[in-house]
Motif scaffolding. Sequence first.
Motif, short mmCIF file in Angstrom:
data_model
loop_
_atom_site.label_atom_id
_atom_site.label_comp_id
_atom_site.label_asym_id
_atom_site.label_seq_id
_atom_site.Cartn_x
_atom_site.Cartn_y
_atom_site.Cartn_z
N ASN A 139 1.18 -0.99 0.05
CA ASN A 139 0.09 0.07 0.00
C ASN A 139 0.69 1.04 -0.08
O ASN A 139 0.30 2.43 -0.09
CB ASN A 139 -1.21 -0.01 1.34
N LYS A 140 2.18 1.26 -0.28
CA LYS A 140 2.79 2.31 0.08
C LYS A 140 2.62 3.52 -1.33
O LYS A 140 2.74 2.84 -3.00
CB LYS A 140 4.84 1.21 -0.17
N GLY A 141 2.77 4.39 -1.07
CA GLY A 141 2.95 5.92 -2.31
C GLY A 141 3.51 5.57 -3.19
O GLY A 141 4.80 5.34 -2.59
N LYS A 142 3.81 6.70 -3.08
CA LYS A 142 5.40 7.60 -4.72
C LYS A 142 6.37 7.65 -3.46
O LYS A 142 7.46 7.91 -4.60
CB LYS A 142 4.58 8.68 -5.32
N TYR A 143 6.54 8.12 -2.27
CA TYR A 143 7.71 7.88 -1.64
C TYR A 143 8.63 6.85 -1.60
O TYR A 143 8.15 6.17 -2.02
CB TYR A 143 6.95 8.69 -0.59
N SER A 144 9.71 7.68 -0.56
CA SER A 144 10.23 6.88 -0.82
C SER A 144 10.40 5.96 0.21
O SER A 144 9.30 5.86 1.21
CB SER A 144 12.17 6.76 -0.52
N PHE A 145 10.56 4.39 0.90
CA PHE A 145 9.75 3.72 1.95
C PHE A 145 9.80 4.47 3.32
O PHE A 145 9.41 4.29 3.68
CB PHE A 145 11.09 2.49 1.27
N PHE A 146 11.31 5.70 3.87
CA PHE A 146 11.31 5.77 4.82
C PHE A 146 10.45 6.48 4.55
O PHE A 146 9.43 6.73 5.95
CB PHE A 146 12.63 6.23 5.35
N LYS A 147 10.54 7.26 3.63
CA LYS A 147 9.03 8.21 3.72
C LYS A 147 7.70 8.11 3.99
O LYS A 147 7.11 9.14 5.20
CB LYS A 147 9.20 9.95 3.41
N GLU A 148 7.34 7.65 3.45
CA GLU A 148 6.26 6.49 3.66
C GLU A 148 5.77 6.34 5.09
O GLU A 148 5.03 5.92 5.83
CB GLU A 148 6.02 5.39 2.35
N LEU A 149 6.98 5.25 5.79
CA LEU A 149 7.40 4.82 7.24
C LEU A 149 6.73 6.09 8.18
O LEU A 149 6.02 6.06 8.28
CB LEU A 149 8.30 3.95 7.38
N ARG A 150 7.24 7.77 7.66
CA ARG A 150 7.04 8.23 8.32
C ARG A 150 5.66 8.66 8.41
O ARG A 150 4.83 9.12 9.51
CB ARG A 150 8.26 9.54 8.33
N SER A 223 -0.75 14.89 2.30
CA SER A 223 -1.15 15.69 1.39
C SER A 223 -1.74 15.67 0.01
O SER A 223 -2.02 16.40 -0.53
CB SER A 223 0.39 17.21 1.60
N LYS A 224 -1.09 14.78 -0.03
CA LYS A 224 -1.60 14.30 -1.77
C LYS A 224 -3.18 14.26 -1.52
O LYS A 224 -3.77 14.39 -2.96
CB LYS A 224 -0.37 13.17 -2.45
#
Length: 304
Positions: A139-150, A223-224
Motif C-alpha cells: 500500500n506504499k505511495g510514490k515516496y521513498s520507503f522511509f518517507k512513507e513509513l514516517r 497532503s497528496k
Amino acid sequence: MTGESKLPIYGALAANIGIAITKFIAAAFTGSSAMLSEGIHSAVDSGNSLLLLLGISRSKRPADENHPFGHGKELYFWTLIVAILVFSLGGGMSIYEGIEHLKHPEPLGDPMWNYIVLCAAIVFEGTSLIIAVHKFNQNKGKYSFFKELRLSKDPSLFAVIYEDTAAVLGLFIALAGVFLGHYFENPLFDGLASVVIGLLLAVVAVIMVIESRNLLVGESAKSKVVDEIYHMVLAHKNVDSLRRPLTMHLAPREILLALDVHFHSELTSESLANTVTELEQHIKEKYPQVTRIFIEAKNLKPQT
C-alpha cells in the motif's frame, strides 16, 4: 482493518515468544548480559504485539452516544502504551543490566549457545521484518520507503517495522558483544553491548511516541490525498471556489473530511442538494477511507 493487517503482528508475536524463551535459557547457561537484554527485549516485544492486537480489536467497536465518531483512535492510544513499554522496560532494563555488568563483570561461559540462539533469532526476526515490510509496500505511495513509513497512519505496520528493525539491529549488537568479549577475554564488551541495545530501544521508543502523539491529537490525511480532493471538488461545474479541505484520521483507514465550499449563486436548493450528493459519491468512490464528509455551503442565492 482487515484480518490481513494483523499478519505482521501475528508473525512478530510468534517469533518473539519462541526467541525470548531460548534467549533466557542461553543467558542462564552463559551468563551473558547482552543475551539477557535481548531476552528482555523479546519478552517486551511479545507483550507489545498483544497490546497492538488489543488496540485493533477495541478500535473496531461501533460508534455510540459518547463516541459518535467511533473508537478508531484507541489503536493509537495502545501504540503509545507500547512505545512507553519499549522505552521503560526494553530500553531502561537493558541499560541497567549493562551498567551492572560493567560495574560487576562476571566470567563468561561457553559462547556456543549464544551464537546458536542469536543466529536463529536473526533468522526469525528477519523473517518477521520481511513480512511487515512486504505488507507495507503493498500500500506504499510514490515516496521513498522511509518517507512513507514516517507518513504512515497504521500502527499495525509501522510499529512492527520499528520494533523488528530494532530487534534485528540489537541481535547483531549482542552478537558483536559476545564475540568481542570472548575474543579479547574481556566481559566488559558484553555489558557495553547491553547498554547500546538499551539506547537503541530508547531511540525507537521516542520515534514511536512522536508518531502516536501526532495521530492522537488529530493528524491530517496525506497532503497528496488532500490536494487531489481539493482539485476534484474545484473541478465540479457548480463549484465557484473552496478553502483547502480539512481532514483528520479517526483510524488508519477512516478519515473525516470537512469542506468549506462556495457554490455558484444561481443554484437552486434542489441543484445544490444534488451537487453535494455527487461530490460525496465521487470522493468516497476514489477514497473509500474517507468515511465521514461534512460540507459547509456558502454564497447561495436566497430562494423565494
